[in-house]
Motif scaffolding. Sequence first.
Motif, PDB file in Angstrom:
ATOM      1  N   THR A 390      -1.726   2.063   6.797  1.00  0.00           N
ATOM      2  CA  THR A 390      -0.906   2.264   5.615  1.00  0.00           C
ATOM      3  C   THR A 390      -0.158   0.981   5.270  1.00  0.00           C
ATOM      4  O   THR A 390      -0.038   0.069   6.101  1.00  0.00           O
ATOM      5  CB  THR A 390       0.116   3.403   5.857  1.00  0.00           C
ATOM      6  OG1 THR A 390       0.993   3.526   4.738  1.00  0.00           O
ATOM      7  CG2 THR A 390       0.936   3.128   7.100  1.00  0.00           C
ATOM      8  N   ASP A 391       0.323   0.914   4.042  1.00  0.00           N
ATOM      9  CA  ASP A 391       1.151  -0.227   3.643  1.00  0.00           C
ATOM     10  C   ASP A 391       2.637   0.068   3.826  1.00  0.00           C
ATOM     11  O   ASP A 391       3.473  -0.764   3.479  1.00  0.00           O
ATOM     12  CB  ASP A 391       0.863  -0.584   2.174  1.00  0.00           C
ATOM     13  CG  ASP A 391      -0.542  -1.135   1.992  1.00  0.00           C
ATOM     14  OD1 ASP A 391      -1.022  -1.836   2.903  1.00  0.00           O
ATOM     15  OD2 ASP A 391      -1.166  -0.846   0.953  1.00  0.00           O
ATOM     16  N   ARG A 392       2.954   1.256   4.338  1.00  0.00           N
ATOM     17  CA  ARG A 392       4.354   1.622   4.598  1.00  0.00           C
ATOM     18  C   ARG A 392       4.599   1.668   6.113  1.00  0.00           C
ATOM     19  O   ARG A 392       3.674   1.931   6.877  1.00  0.00           O
ATOM     20  CB  ARG A 392       4.659   2.978   3.969  1.00  0.00           C
ATOM     21  CG  ARG A 392       4.478   2.962   2.450  1.00  0.00           C
ATOM     22  CD  ARG A 392       4.799   4.311   1.853  1.00  0.00           C
ATOM     23  NE  ARG A 392       4.663   4.281   0.395  1.00  0.00           N
ATOM     24  CZ  ARG A 392       4.902   5.329  -0.384  1.00  0.00           C
ATOM     25  NH1 ARG A 392       5.240   6.482   0.150  1.00  0.00           N
ATOM     26  NH2 ARG A 392       4.760   5.209  -1.698  1.00  0.00           N
ATOM     27  N   ASN A 394       5.919   3.858   7.894  1.00  0.00           N
ATOM     28  CA  ASN A 394       5.724   5.183   8.470  1.00  0.00           C
ATOM     29  C   ASN A 394       4.674   5.938   7.652  1.00  0.00           C
ATOM     30  O   ASN A 394       4.518   5.706   6.443  1.00  0.00           O
ATOM     31  CB  ASN A 394       7.027   5.986   8.483  1.00  0.00           C
ATOM     32  CG  ASN A 394       8.042   5.398   9.446  1.00  0.00           C
ATOM     33  OD1 ASN A 394       7.915   5.536  10.650  1.00  0.00           O
ATOM     34  ND2 ASN A 394       9.046   4.718   8.891  1.00  0.00           N
ATOM     35  N   SER A 395       3.975   6.836   8.281  1.00  0.00           N
ATOM     36  CA  SER A 395       2.953   7.625   7.608  1.00  0.00           C
ATOM     37  C   SER A 395       3.563   8.862   6.981  1.00  0.00           C
ATOM     38  O   SER A 395       4.310   9.610   7.631  1.00  0.00           O
ATOM     39  CB  SER A 395       1.878   8.045   8.608  1.00  0.00           C
ATOM     40  OG  SER A 395       1.073   9.074   8.088  1.00  0.00           O
ATOM     41  N   GLU A 412       1.498  -4.889  12.987  1.00  0.00           N
ATOM     42  CA  GLU A 412       1.443  -5.538  11.683  1.00  0.00           C
ATOM     43  C   GLU A 412       0.889  -6.949  11.850  1.00  0.00           C
ATOM     44  O   GLU A 412       1.396  -7.687  12.712  1.00  0.00           O
ATOM     45  CB  GLU A 412       2.845  -5.601  11.062  1.00  0.00           C
ATOM     46  CG  GLU A 412       2.883  -6.257   9.700  1.00  0.00           C
ATOM     47  CD  GLU A 412       4.310  -6.392   9.141  1.00  0.00           C
ATOM     48  OE1 GLU A 412       5.251  -6.094   9.907  1.00  0.00           O
ATOM     49  OE2 GLU A 412       4.432  -6.782   7.971  1.00  0.00           O
ATOM     50  N   HIS A 419      -4.844  -2.859   5.163  1.00  0.00           N
ATOM     51  CA  HIS A 419      -3.478  -2.357   5.078  1.00  0.00           C
ATOM     52  C   HIS A 419      -2.494  -3.239   5.851  1.00  0.00           C
ATOM     53  O   HIS A 419      -2.888  -4.029   6.720  1.00  0.00           O
ATOM     54  CB  HIS A 419      -3.426  -0.926   5.622  1.00  0.00           C
ATOM     55  CG  HIS A 419      -4.262   0.043   4.838  1.00  0.00           C
ATOM     56  ND1 HIS A 419      -5.567   0.317   5.184  1.00  0.00           N
ATOM     57  CD2 HIS A 419      -4.001   0.755   3.717  1.00  0.00           C
ATOM     58  CE1 HIS A 419      -6.073   1.196   4.322  1.00  0.00           C
ATOM     59  NE2 HIS A 419      -5.141   1.468   3.413  1.00  0.00           N
ATOM     60  N   ARG A 420      -1.225  -3.037   5.551  1.00  0.00           N
ATOM     61  CA  ARG A 420      -0.193  -3.840   6.200  1.00  0.00           C
ATOM     62  C   ARG A 420       0.096  -3.346   7.617  1.00  0.00           C
ATOM     63  O   ARG A 420       0.277  -4.137   8.531  1.00  0.00           O
ATOM     64  CB  ARG A 420       1.094  -3.802   5.367  1.00  0.00           C
ATOM     65  CG  ARG A 420       2.232  -4.604   5.967  1.00  0.00           C
ATOM     66  CD  ARG A 420       3.435  -4.643   5.040  1.00  0.00           C
ATOM     67  NE  ARG A 420       4.557  -5.354   5.662  1.00  0.00           N
ATOM     68  CZ  ARG A 420       5.732  -5.532   5.094  1.00  0.00           C
ATOM     69  NH1 ARG A 420       5.932  -5.062   3.864  1.00  0.00           N
ATOM     70  NH2 ARG A 420       6.694  -6.173   5.729  1.00  0.00           N
ATOM     71  N   TYR A 421       0.177  -2.019   7.788  1.00  0.00           N
ATOM     72  CA  TYR A 421       0.573  -1.466   9.090  1.00  0.00           C
ATOM     73  C   TYR A 421      -0.546  -0.645   9.720  1.00  0.00           C
ATOM     74  O   TYR A 421      -1.312   0.030   9.028  1.00  0.00           O
ATOM     75  CB  TYR A 421       1.800  -0.564   8.936  1.00  0.00           C
ATOM     76  CG  TYR A 421       3.032  -1.278   8.463  1.00  0.00           C
ATOM     77  CD1 TYR A 421       3.777  -2.064   9.339  1.00  0.00           C
ATOM     78  CD2 TYR A 421       3.448  -1.166   7.136  1.00  0.00           C
ATOM     79  CE1 TYR A 421       4.920  -2.723   8.895  1.00  0.00           C
ATOM     80  CE2 TYR A 421       4.580  -1.822   6.691  1.00  0.00           C
ATOM     81  CZ  TYR A 421       5.317  -2.600   7.563  1.00  0.00           C
ATOM     82  OH  TYR A 421       6.436  -3.250   7.131  1.00  0.00           O
TER      83      TYR A 421
END
Length: 450
Positions: A390-392, A394-395, A412, A419-421
């Motif tokens: 994900t890019d955040r 937290n999911s 990261e 994705h970032r994370y």
Amino acid sequence: MSGVFHGSIPADLRSIIYEHAESWPDTDLYVGCSGNFTIERTLHSRPGERRAIHGNDVQAYSSALGWWLAGRELDYRLKEEHRDELAWLEPYLATSTDTLATLMLGTRFLQYVGRQGVYYERMVRATAGQFPTMHAKTVAKLNALTLRLADFYCGDVRDYLRDVVPADAPVAMFPPFYAGDYEAQFAGIDEFFDWPAPSYDLLDEDGKEEIIGAVLDRPNWILGLHIARDELRPWLRGVVQTSNRGMPIYVYASSGARRVVAPTQQVAPILMPKIGPTDDLGDRMALHVLNGGQFAAVRSQFMSKTILPGSPLLACGVSVDGRLIGAFAYLPPKFDPSTAYLMSDFPVSWTRYRRLAKLIVMAAASREAQLLLQRSLSKRLTGWSTTAFTDRPNSAKYGRGIPGVKLQKRSEPAADGIHRYQLQYGGPLGDWTLAEALAEWKRRHGKDMR
């Protein structure tokens, strides 16, 4: 020869190499970046093949195999700082064949050596106990090999192409153009063994161009790349993609027929209606074991296209009152032997329930799912884990609102390169029934609608 070598170039690509070798002159054949020697094995398997084959690589595992295939001695010794903990390996390093068999087995168990934890310590003890039998079988397989190399060059492929390979000799290459491809896979050998490792520069963009240029500047060649190159289009002889959403391999060659290998996916219908965009969620949730075709069909319809599909141990559809609301699939435990790996979980996307994905996760963690998994593996399982990209930080799916779920690791950037994370989540398995999961989900999330 199967069962000895790690990894493989896809069979369809091997067929193209096999076909192209027919047109090459009756001179020595040169392979760059030999890896697991798949190209050499393919060339050697041609009936009546008499041309001498030369190999090249820089990694510890590949170099040991290359030297052994070329009839040369192996100078691999345990590092002094690891002699005490691996002293039991010394009897299996007596000859070059013994040493190669030990290194091959080491690529599987050295990752556990020196690590703290009951699981790792048990894996090392089990390996040491079974090693005499495993080693003898591997030595027997090596002695049965008929492939031999005329020579092996341990060094940078750019030097090999410039200084060793004759200008008019046929060249075949499938270079690992992604950093760390083999370094990570065979890192255990470098960590525990001293060996005459060559010095070489990691491949940057200029280096990749240098390799391509050195191969093209020859009368007979074949080159497999993971990326399409517009400037090489006149030499494109094949595109090989072995699975849906799998990475295609572009095959360029100096001549020969053109081939396209496209994946086919077997699908089968799930004989059950799916929840509609306006349907209310009922009160009776159930699991339905899916066969491979049924899971492939529903996965292609609802799972993110950025996720590469795998082959599950157990796949289940999730229904409520006879309507399919989603599906999930498990792999066997990856790290902790009591923790199953949740490979996929996704809802029917057009539902008006915004958090239906959480209900699929809760169904996958239910007592009923636990029983199906335990029956599949004939062992007790108490937890599940999964990986989210994900890019955040937290999911939204696993992050909150599912009892017991915890974020175990955040990396990261993510390893998928998109994705970032990369987030590692996990939770208990079997703490609730399907009925309890549905009731709890309705209480927490059921009123959140589009």
